[in-house]
Design an enzyme around this catalytic site. Structure first.
Site, PDB file in Angstrom:
ATOM      1  N   SER A  69      27.056   6.023  -0.171  1.00 17.23           N
ATOM      2  CA  SER A  69      25.625   5.704  -0.054  1.00 17.23           C
ATOM      3  C   SER A  69      24.952   5.390  -1.389  1.00 17.23           C
ATOM      4  O   SER A  69      23.944   4.688  -1.419  1.00 17.23           O
ATOM      5  CB  SER A  69      24.895   6.842   0.653  1.00 17.23           C
ATOM      6  OG  SER A  69      25.125   8.080   0.000  1.00 17.23           O
ATOM      7  N   LYS A 126      18.927   3.119  -0.054  1.00 21.94           N
ATOM      8  CA  LYS A 126      17.495   3.247   0.266  1.00 21.94           C
ATOM      9  C   LYS A 126      16.738   1.924   0.144  1.00 21.94           C
ATOM     10  O   LYS A 126      15.771   1.699   0.852  1.00 21.94           O
ATOM     11  CB  LYS A 126      16.842   4.310  -0.619  1.00 21.94           C
ATOM     12  CG  LYS A 126      17.195   5.731  -0.202  1.00 21.94           C
ATOM     13  CD  LYS A 126      16.295   6.740  -0.885  1.00 21.94           C
ATOM     14  CE  LYS A 126      16.528   8.146  -0.356  1.00 21.94           C
ATOM     15  NZ  LYS A 126      17.783   8.733  -0.895  1.00 21.94           N
ATOM     16  N   GLU A 167       5.736  10.113  -0.537  1.00 26.51           N
ATOM     17  CA  GLU A 167       6.054  11.232  -1.408  1.00 26.51           C
ATOM     18  C   GLU A 167       7.483  11.022  -1.891  1.00 26.51           C
ATOM     19  O   GLU A 167       8.233  10.234  -1.324  1.00 26.51           O
ATOM     20  CB  GLU A 167       5.963  12.562  -0.651  1.00 26.51           C
ATOM     21  CG  GLU A 167       7.164  12.873   0.234  1.00 26.51           C
ATOM     22  CD  GLU A 167       7.213  12.037   1.496  1.00 26.51           C
ATOM     23  OE1 GLU A 167       6.170  11.488   1.900  1.00 26.51           O
ATOM     24  OE2 GLU A 167       8.301  11.938   2.090  1.00 26.51           O
TER      25      GLU A 167
END
Ligand SMILES: *Cc1c(COP(=O)(O)O)cnc(C)c1O
Length: 399
Positions: free
Chosen positions: A383, A94, A116
């Protein structure tokens, strides 16, 4: 793969039938400004240099390709490799798009970055990027999630973002989205809404994909350098779909490379508790764009579930929907039990604790490796790391 597919989306933000801007006209204007600024800014030398430098010195890129020898020996069949996004600063992929978005917001002169967060992974990555770039950051999070995700909440506070607890409705992600979006609408000209995956209205599916595509670019070069050929199969888990698009994009033109996206089958595809959007969803609009959705017959999103909180999204990135329809990528579903098995096996055979999200992809790699000859190769996008999931798994398995 035609050039046309690689240059997607079209001017209106469509990937085939999916994507677009299903939002009020004033917001369309703002999104188009972001698109123009993005196209301009990302072509400048200074932006690219700053981003590449941060990827190298701050994130620790390139992340390695690792051959999982012991896992391969145990499973039998094709050799299994990992692209180690778990080794990035903050422990997952991310940070790749959060840094890009924070930097873009700064270049555009925005005063505040908003988002959010559900489990807090996006919140922590964004708060990290904003601390580094030096821009205000405000994260909206449901009160129930705040109670559940203590370490991430603490990290966000330490990193200096403003954490806004959301007490309305379900007090979870769904209402946090509404709350953050309302705040954004107060001053969209000066605020930047940083979307956490390849979803949302155009241009976000494109922007987030582009920032993540470094993963596949590196992987393609690294794999060629060490194996003298491309992998036979690529596998990545799919929540919104950013780590999968990150890996797949550089290989879309390589027709011999098979690609598989793995969704959470949760407690089973025959139950209501899964988030297998591409496998079982129908076409509809959600959060400002069109995609496959888990929805009722009136088009309202239904609750979704996954043991991996990063995968429980009722929609999915529009490019994945298109890649499914044109059959360039196939999508499979892996249930909680197979995910947990893979989580434990990789931990004990490789000394790598994977995120539960990534364990879905690994589980599917293990399943198909067995059926493939041993001169074939599978590259899995690892990931993220599983520190965040360690206590949960230990309790669940009574370790
Ligand atoms: C958030 C997250 C995902 C799911 O997001 P995508 O946009 O589908 O990539 C997958 N793995 C990890 C480790 C995550 O934190």
């Amino acid at each position: 793969m035609s050039k046309e597919n690689l240059q997607m989306p079209d001017e209106k933000g469509y990937f085939g039938e999916y994507g677009g801007q299903i939002i009020p006209p004033p917001l369309i204007e703002i999104m188009n400004e972001i698109n123009d600024a993005y196209d301009k800014v990302t072509q400048t030398e200074s932006f690219q240099q700053e981003l590449q430098q941060l990827y190298a010195d701050y994130v620790g890129r390139p992340s390695p390709i690792y051959f999982a020898q012991r896992l391969t020996d145990e499973v039998g069949g094709a050799r299994i490799f990992f692209k180690r996004e778990d080794l990035n600063h903050t422990g997952a992929h991310k940070i790749n798009h959060c840094l890009g978005e924070a930097l873009l917001a700064k270049y555009m002169g925005k005063t505040k970055v908003l988002a959010e967060t559900g489990a807090g992974q996006h919140g922590v990555a964004l708060a990290t990027a904003c601390a580094l770039v030096g821009i205000d950051c405000e994260i909206h999070m449901g009160e129930i999630d705040i109670e559940k995700e203590h370490p991430n909440v603490t990290k966000m506070k330490i990193l200096g973002c403003t954490l806004v607890p959301v007490s309305r409705g379900t007090r979870t992600l769904k209402d946090a989205v509404d709350s953050a979006f309302e705040e954004y609408l107060k001053d969209p000209a000066n605020y930047f809404y940083a979307i956490g995956s390849v979803v949302g209205p155009h241009p976000f599916p494109k922007i987030v994909r582009d920032f993540q595509s470094i993963v596949g670019k590196e992987a393609r070069e690294q794999f060629l350098a060490r194996e003298d050929r491309l992998p036979d199969v690529l596998i990545a888990c799919v929540g919104g779909g950013s780590n999968a698009m990150g890996l797949f994009t550089a290989f879309l033109e390589d027709e011999d490379v098979r690609m598989i996206g793995v969704e959470p089958a949760g407690k089973g595809l025959d139950t209501d508790e899964h988030a297998a959007t591409l496998t079982l969803g129908t076409k509809g609009a959600i959060h400002g764009f069109e995609c496959y959705n888990i929805q009722d017959k009136d088009g309202n999103p239904l609750p979704v579930y996954s043991i991996a909180s990063g995968l429980d999204y009722p929609g999915v990135g529009p490019q994945h929907c298109h890649l499914k329809d044109i059959k360039r990528v196939t999508y499979e579903a892996v249930d909680d039990q197979a995910c947990l098995d893979a989580f434990m096996q990789v931990s004990r055979l490789e000394g790598i604790i994977p995120a539960l999200e990534s364990a879905h992809a690994i589980a599917h790699a293990m399943k198909i490796a067995r059926e493939m000859p041993d001169d074939k190769t599978i590259l899995v996008n690892l990931s993220g790391r599983g520190d965040k999931d360690a206590d949960f798994v230990a309790e669940r398995l009574s370790l």
